[in-house]
Scaffold this motif. Structure first.
Motif, PDB file in Angstrom:
ATOM      1  N   ILE A   1       0.842  -1.199   0.000  1.00  0.00           N
ATOM      2  CA  ILE A   1       0.000   0.000   0.000  1.00  0.00           C
ATOM      3  C   ILE A   1       0.875   1.247   0.000  1.00  0.00           C
ATOM      4  O   ILE A   1       0.609   2.222  -0.706  1.00  0.00           O
ATOM      5  CB  ILE A   1      -0.931  -0.011   1.233  1.00  0.00           C
ATOM      6  CG1 ILE A   1      -1.915  -1.177   1.124  1.00  0.00           C
ATOM      7  CG2 ILE A   1      -1.679   1.311   1.356  1.00  0.00           C
ATOM      8  CD1 ILE A   1      -2.730  -1.416   2.366  1.00  0.00           C
ATOM      9  N   LEU A   2       1.961   1.180   0.779  1.00  0.00           N
ATOM     10  CA  LEU A   2       2.851   2.341   0.894  1.00  0.00           C
ATOM     11  C   LEU A   2       3.619   2.627  -0.394  1.00  0.00           C
ATOM     12  O   LEU A   2       3.776   3.774  -0.798  1.00  0.00           O
ATOM     13  CB  LEU A   2       3.839   2.097   2.043  1.00  0.00           C
ATOM     14  CG  LEU A   2       4.896   3.161   2.307  1.00  0.00           C
ATOM     15  CD1 LEU A   2       4.241   4.450   2.777  1.00  0.00           C
ATOM     16  CD2 LEU A   2       5.884   2.673   3.370  1.00  0.00           C
ATOM     17  N   LYS A   3       4.119   1.565  -1.044  1.00  0.00           N
ATOM     18  CA  LYS A   3       5.071   1.770  -2.129  1.00  0.00           C
ATOM     19  C   LYS A   3       4.482   1.678  -3.531  1.00  0.00           C
ATOM     20  O   LYS A   3       5.189   1.927  -4.497  1.00  0.00           O
ATOM     21  CB  LYS A   3       6.225   0.756  -2.026  1.00  0.00           C
ATOM     22  CG  LYS A   3       7.090   0.917  -0.796  1.00  0.00           C
ATOM     23  CD  LYS A   3       7.787   2.266  -0.737  1.00  0.00           C
ATOM     24  CE  LYS A   3       8.986   2.336  -1.645  1.00  0.00           C
ATOM     25  NZ  LYS A   3       9.753   3.590  -1.423  1.00  0.00           N
ATOM     26  N   THR A   4       3.232   1.242  -3.666  1.00  0.00           N
ATOM     27  CA  THR A   4       2.716   1.061  -5.027  1.00  0.00           C
ATOM     28  C   THR A   4       1.344   1.708  -5.184  1.00  0.00           C
ATOM     29  O   THR A   4       0.685   2.061  -4.207  1.00  0.00           O
ATOM     30  CB  THR A   4       2.554  -0.432  -5.395  1.00  0.00           C
ATOM     31  OG1 THR A   4       1.397  -0.934  -4.733  1.00  0.00           O
ATOM     32  CG2 THR A   4       3.756  -1.247  -4.985  1.00  0.00           C
ATOM     33  N   ASN A   5       0.933   1.816  -6.435  1.00  0.00           N
ATOM     34  CA  ASN A   5      -0.423   2.248  -6.749  1.00  0.00           C
ATOM     35  C   ASN A   5      -1.208   1.063  -7.304  1.00  0.00           C
ATOM     36  O   ASN A   5      -2.000   1.209  -8.226  1.00  0.00           O
ATOM     37  CB  ASN A   5      -0.385   3.364  -7.791  1.00  0.00           C
ATOM     38  CG  ASN A   5       0.201   4.626  -7.213  1.00  0.00           C
ATOM     39  OD1 ASN A   5      -0.133   5.009  -6.095  1.00  0.00           O
ATOM     40  ND2 ASN A   5       1.088   5.262  -7.951  1.00  0.00           N
ATOM     41  N   SER A   6      -0.954  -0.132  -6.791  1.00  0.00           N
ATOM     42  CA  SER A   6      -1.604  -1.301  -7.378  1.00  0.00           C
ATOM     43  C   SER A   6      -3.110  -1.193  -7.196  1.00  0.00           C
ATOM     44  O   SER A   6      -3.594  -0.511  -6.288  1.00  0.00           O
ATOM     45  CB  SER A   6      -1.089  -2.574  -6.714  1.00  0.00           C
ATOM     46  OG  SER A   6      -1.792  -2.819  -5.529  1.00  0.00           O
ATOM     47  N   SER A   7      -3.840  -1.904  -8.052  1.00  0.00           N
ATOM     48  CA  SER A   7      -5.295  -1.788  -8.029  1.00  0.00           C
ATOM     49  C   SER A   7      -5.908  -2.503  -6.830  1.00  0.00           C
ATOM     50  O   SER A   7      -7.086  -2.367  -6.556  1.00  0.00           O
ATOM     51  CB  SER A   7      -5.882  -2.362  -9.322  1.00  0.00           C
ATOM     52  OG  SER A   7      -5.668  -3.760  -9.347  1.00  0.00           O
ATOM     53  N   ILE A   8      -5.094  -3.306  -6.123  1.00  0.00           N
ATOM     54  CA  ILE A   8      -5.677  -4.050  -4.996  1.00  0.00           C
ATOM     55  C   ILE A   8      -5.410  -3.361  -3.657  1.00  0.00           C
ATOM     56  O   ILE A   8      -5.739  -3.905  -2.610  1.00  0.00           O
ATOM     57  CB  ILE A   8      -5.161  -5.508  -4.948  1.00  0.00           C
ATOM     58  CG1 ILE A   8      -3.641  -5.552  -4.854  1.00  0.00           C
ATOM     59  CG2 ILE A   8      -5.653  -6.284  -6.141  1.00  0.00           C
ATOM     60  CD1 ILE A   8      -3.113  -6.940  -4.539  1.00  0.00           C
TER      61      ILE A   8
ATOM     62  N   LEU B   1      16.599   7.876  -1.476  1.00  0.00           N
ATOM     63  CA  LEU B   1      16.784   7.975  -2.921  1.00  0.00           C
ATOM     64  C   LEU B   1      15.728   7.176  -3.670  1.00  0.00           C
ATOM     65  O   LEU B   1      15.353   7.516  -4.770  1.00  0.00           O
ATOM     66  CB  LEU B   1      18.184   7.501  -3.302  1.00  0.00           C
ATOM     67  CG  LEU B   1      19.263   8.552  -3.102  1.00  0.00           C
ATOM     68  CD1 LEU B   1      20.628   7.926  -3.245  1.00  0.00           C
ATOM     69  CD2 LEU B   1      19.112   9.690  -4.094  1.00  0.00           C
ATOM     70  N   MET B   2      15.269   6.083  -3.042  1.00  0.00           N
ATOM     71  CA  MET B   2      14.242   5.288  -3.698  1.00  0.00           C
ATOM     72  C   MET B   2      12.923   5.480  -2.980  1.00  0.00           C
ATOM     73  O   MET B   2      12.121   4.547  -2.864  1.00  0.00           O
ATOM     74  CB  MET B   2      14.648   3.828  -3.703  1.00  0.00           C
ATOM     75  CG  MET B   2      15.947   3.617  -4.440  1.00  0.00           C
ATOM     76  SD  MET B   2      15.898   2.104  -5.347  1.00  0.00           S
ATOM     77  CE  MET B   2      17.354   1.328  -4.790  1.00  0.00           C
ATOM     78  N   GLY B   3      12.707   6.661  -2.450  1.00  0.00           N
ATOM     79  CA  GLY B   3      11.459   6.938  -1.759  1.00  0.00           C
ATOM     80  C   GLY B   3      10.303   7.038  -2.750  1.00  0.00           C
ATOM     81  O   GLY B   3      10.494   7.045  -3.958  1.00  0.00           O
ATOM     82  N   GLY B   4       9.104   7.132  -2.209  1.00  0.00           N
ATOM     83  CA  GLY B   4       7.936   7.265  -3.073  1.00  0.00           C
ATOM     84  C   GLY B   4       7.507   5.947  -3.673  1.00  0.00           C
ATOM     85  O   GLY B   4       8.071   4.893  -3.373  1.00  0.00           O
ATOM     86  N   LYS B   5       6.508   6.034  -4.519  1.00  0.00           N
ATOM     87  CA  LYS B   5       5.968   4.817  -5.129  1.00  0.00           C
ATOM     88  C   LYS B   5       6.952   4.255  -6.158  1.00  0.00           C
ATOM     89  O   LYS B   5       7.660   5.012  -6.821  1.00  0.00           O
ATOM     90  CB  LYS B   5       4.642   5.151  -5.819  1.00  0.00           C
ATOM     91  CG  LYS B   5       3.625   5.818  -4.906  1.00  0.00           C
ATOM     92  CD  LYS B   5       2.800   4.825  -4.133  1.00  0.00           C
ATOM     93  CE  LYS B   5       1.785   5.538  -3.249  1.00  0.00           C
ATOM     94  NZ  LYS B   5       0.982   4.610  -2.436  1.00  0.00           N
ATOM     95  N   VAL B   6       6.945   2.943  -6.258  1.00  0.00           N
ATOM     96  CA  VAL B   6       7.936   2.324  -7.150  1.00  0.00           C
ATOM     97  C   VAL B   6       7.406   2.118  -8.572  1.00  0.00           C
ATOM     98  O   VAL B   6       8.172   1.715  -9.448  1.00  0.00           O
ATOM     99  CB  VAL B   6       8.421   0.958  -6.610  1.00  0.00           C
ATOM    100  CG1 VAL B   6       9.128   1.141  -5.289  1.00  0.00           C
ATOM    101  CG2 VAL B   6       7.278  -0.027  -6.492  1.00  0.00           C
ATOM    102  N   ASP B   7       6.111   2.373  -8.790  1.00  0.00           N
ATOM    103  CA  ASP B   7       5.496   2.019 -10.091  1.00  0.00           C
ATOM    104  C   ASP B   7       6.296   2.503 -11.287  1.00  0.00           C
ATOM    105  O   ASP B   7       6.462   1.801 -12.273  1.00  0.00           O
ATOM    106  CB  ASP B   7       4.087   2.600 -10.182  1.00  0.00           C
ATOM    107  CG  ASP B   7       3.218   2.144  -9.042  1.00  0.00           C
ATOM    108  OD1 ASP B   7       2.235   1.449  -9.305  1.00  0.00           O
ATOM    109  OD2 ASP B   7       3.557   2.462  -7.892  1.00  0.00           O
TER     110      ASP B   7
END
Lengths: 357, 443
Positions: free
Chosen positions: A199-206, A345-351
């Motif tokens: 939930i934190l790292k992605t915008n996945s649909s689930i 450096l790799m913060g935010g969503k990974v999408d």
């Protein structure tokens, strides 16, 4: 000095379970809930970008354990021979699953490595829980048979299981009904932790669906936790003595309970990071409570012939421990600095991040 | 008991051999990547940057393989060599833990940044991350070699009544006279491997007439680095190590050189021959008199003790394997110097890119530096037998007392199966990367 190193190693170990824990959990969620290819890809990516730097904590914990408590390292690693090697194989399978799934764009290729990532993650979560269960339950140190030690008092060997599957047996195996319960707690905890990471790292649909999943798993976890505390009393009637004799240790169970309670509000939390923080508390509290219940013992003996392994009877020399402090503290700080730099450096969503070399 | 020892050794030998295929490339390759990146900063030619990024892809695949096959190495100290870990953990635990904490972490964090962060960081910082990857991987080699050096030539310790080794002097672990020569020799050997890999990929591109611009760049770089490192490998570092073995482990020295009988005056150097362990002599021997004495002591007539001077239980337990490993390593090292010198000569005469035979040779030589590296390690490890800690702790006293041979055989078979699969995947992926080549893909 022993206490100091114990705390350092326990911290590094807890960091390993918090960090690699979320990517194990990510694998479990991936296995059961990710259906669409875009979701599968982004979820695998949210673990794939981080697994190797997370596993460094395992290597660091192993190395420091070897240096500071060599007798414990030798005893536990040879005594838990089979499960440890199986864990190694699973780690390899998981890693190649993550690294290689994006290398070819055939559906079958991806399916194979998705399954290997998912199943290996699930089994690893289970095995690490079972391992913790074994440590808490204790082992037949010295391999005592009919009142006589077969090995030196600090060595033992555990089969995968004993025909009774009971922790109350004189020669329990790795897997018994008590350690299975702890294993399940570990699987559920890490699944929650992994779901929060997704939930934190992605915008996945689930993502929205996962919040419901977390809520339900949390109910299961409360039941399992209560149940485990009851059966723990059967396995070891003195299990909670440490918390009564040293009341300040209660802080660790409180950390666990805070996480547990907080996660019930998962759907109302304003920021995704709060959910992840609560599940981090859950993992941290679970590990530290188990270790605190034993302290200063690190591997209880279940016979009354050989004494339990403690941080005092398994440690390296005073000189070795103190000289290692000089580099140990620097290394310890560096571990955190590297981690923070990397996470920033790799913060935010990974999408949108470029992956697949 | 004998069985347990055999399977424990076999499993360690198998897993470490497979593991060392990967670090020997990554250590050397990181140096070449830093070189390419540095050239790019200097001359701003895009091809150098692409070369650095291309080899970092190859590096990354090897690094993943190195990590997943490396964790079992750390674990096996405890699982299969528990008694050794218990007795010496207070000492070698120091260097092994430092390896995990400093170098491995450095390498893995900055590798990810190098691969993902070029646009984010700008070129100078990108170079710095590449340099830190190099530093991490060489520091890793340093700590592992420090561990091994202590086992080869223990220093700074005290032995307690219960047999435990206790650290007395921390800095002695790093000033060990065994360490620096072994480290330099090992790192140069890994530069040789990676130079051959770079040159070999270059030869492949030139021969295929595909991406020839890069092919020529790789050939040129690989040949120059390859020649310099091959020469330094033999002299002074190889020579230096041989002298250390002669000084600190004379029994292994006699065994690896194949000297069965002590000669009155100078010792001969054996070029060819097969150890005959029944009659205690070399069959089909070709040797040059007195040269070994000269190489070792700079005196033609200096006596060198042969294997007849040592008790049976002080000699390495597999003399033919040690002897062959040593001679294969030295023989291959000599061939490398020859081929690379020839290639450099052709390069200077501007004929290298059109000499098909030489290009084919360079391309097909690529497995041999791997073999030389691994046999080199066999020399060190077989030569240390029958000890784990030379002269102090026997290998047979170091195994886990509770792990039966049946269990070890089971896990060994598992490792063999799993590593076969890994090896196959590795080849497919490296092949795919080489086939794509360094030229940026245009979508």
């Amino acid at each position: 000095m022993e206490v100091f190193w114990y705390i350092i190693i326990a911290t590094v170990l807890a960091m390993f379970f918090i960090l690699d824990g979320y990517d194990f959990g990510t694998g479990i969620i991936h296995l059961f809930f990710a259906k669409k290819e875009e979701d599968k890809e982004v979820i695998a990516k949210s673990a794939g970008l981080f697994w190797d730097s997370n596993e460094v904590w395992l290597v660091a914990a192993g190395g420091m354990l070897f240096m500071a408590f060599p007798t414990f390292y030798a005893s536990v690693f040879s005594g838990f021979y089979l499960p440890l090697i199986i864990v190694l194989w699973l780690i390899i399978f998981r890693a190649i699953g993550l690294e290689f799934r994006g290398q070819f764009h055939y559906q079958m290729w991806k399916d194979i490595w998705d399954k290997s990532f998912g199943v290996a993650s699930l089994l690893l979560a289970l095995f690490f829980g079972i391992a913790l269960g074994n440590i808490v339950r204790g082992v037949n140190l010295g391999g005592v048979e009919n009142g006589v030690s077969v090995y030196e008092g600090h060595y033992f060997f555990l089969p995968l299981w004993d025909s009774t599957f009971s922790p109350l047996s004189k020669t329990p195996g790795i897997i018994d009904w008590f350690t299975i319960i702890i294993g399940l707690i570990s699987v559920v905890t890490l699944a929650i932790h992994g779901a929060n990471w997704i939930i934190l790292k992605t915008n996945s649909s689930i993502n929205n669906k996962l919040k419901g999943v977390i809520f339900k798993l949390n109910i299961v976890l409360v039941i399992l936790t209560l149940f485990s505390i009851i059966v723990w009393q059967i396995v070891n009637p003195n299990a909670l003595d440490n918390f009564i004799n040293r009341p300040y240790l209660i802080i660790f169970p409180i950390i666990y309970i805070t996480g547990l309670v907080g996660l019930f509000f998962i759907k109302k939390l304003k920021k995704d990071i709060y959910g992840f923080t609560f599940s981090t508390l859950l993992v941290l509290g679970g590990i530290t409570s188990s270790l605190a219940s034993l302290f200063p013992v690190i591997l209880p003996s279940i016979n009354n012939i050989n004494e339990s392994l403690t941080i005092y009877n398994t440690s390296a020399s005073e000189y070795g421990l103190s000289v290692a402090l000089n580099w140990g503290i620097i290394g310890f700080i560096l571990l955190f600095v590297y981690m923070i730099i990397q996470k920033r450096l790799m913060g935010g969503k990974v999408d949108k991040m470029d992956y697949g070399h | 008991m004998e069985d347990m020892l055999f399977y424990d050794r076999l499993q360690f030998a198998f897993t470490i051999t497979f593991h060392y295929i990967f670090p020997q490339l990554t250590m050397g390759l990181s140096l070449l990547i830093v070189y390419f990146k540095w050239k790019y900063l200097r001359n701003n030619l895009e091809k150098y940057n692409n070369a650095a990024k291309f080899f970092m892809k190859i590096f990354a695949i090897n690094f993943t393989m190195g990590v997943v096959t490396g964790i079992p190495m750390e674990f096996q100290f405890g699982t299969n060599w528990a008694k050794f870990s218990e007795l010496t953990g207070g000492i070698i635990g120091q260097t092994l833990a430092m390896e995990g904490m400093f170098s491995f972490f450095l390498e893995s964090s900055f590798l990810a940044l190098f691969i993902f962060g070029e646009k984010l960081m700008g070129q100078k910082l990108h170079f710095l991350t590449g340099f830190l990857v190099f530093l991490g991987s060489w520091a890793s080699g340093w700590f592992i070699l420090a561990t091994n050096a202590w086992m080869q030539h223990p220093v700074g310790y005290e032995i307690l009544d219960n047999g435990k080794f206790v650290l007395q002097n921390f800095s002695a672990l790093f000033t060990n006279p065994w360490l620096l020569p072994a480290f330099l020799h090992n790192q140069l050997a890994s530069v040789v491997t990676s130079s051959f890999v770079v040159a070999s990929i270059g030869a492949f591109y030139v021969l295929r007439n595909k991406q020839t611009e890069y092919g020529q760049l790789f050939l040129k770089t690989g040949v120059v680095f390859g020649l310099v490192s091959s020469i330094l490998l033999a002299f002074p570092t190889g020579d230096w190590n041989a002298k250390n073995v002669a000084k600190y482990q004379p029994a292994s020295f006699a065994a690896m050189e194949g000297i069965f009988e002590t000669e009155d005056a100078g010792a001969e150097i054996v070029l060819v021959g097969q150890p005959n362990m029944v009659e205690k002599k070399l069959d089909n021997k070709i040797a040059v008199p007195n040269v070994l004495s000269f190489l070792t002591h700079q005196e033609w007539d200096k006596q060198i003790p042969g294997m007849d001077q040592f008790k049976e239980d002080e000699l390495p337990d597999n003399i033919p394997a040690l002897y062959y490993s040593y001679h294969i390593m030295v023989g291959l090292g000599t061939i490398f110097i020859g081929v690379m010198a020839l290639a450099l000569f052709f390069l200077w005469r501007k004929k290298l890119y059109s000499s098909k035979t030489l290009l084919w040779t360079i391309m097909f030589l690529v497995p041999f530096p791997y073999i030389a590296n691994i046999t080199g390690w066999y020399v060190a490890e077989l030569g240390r037998q029958p000890y784990l800690v030379y002269g102090l702790l026997r290998t047979s006293d170091g195994i886990s007392p509770t792990v039966s041979s049946g269990n070890t055989l089971f896990t060994l078979l598992g490792f063999v199966a799993l590593y076969m699969l890994l090896g196959l995947l590795f080849l497919v992926l490296v092949g795919k990367t080489i086939n794509q080549g360094p030229k940026p893909q245009t979508h």
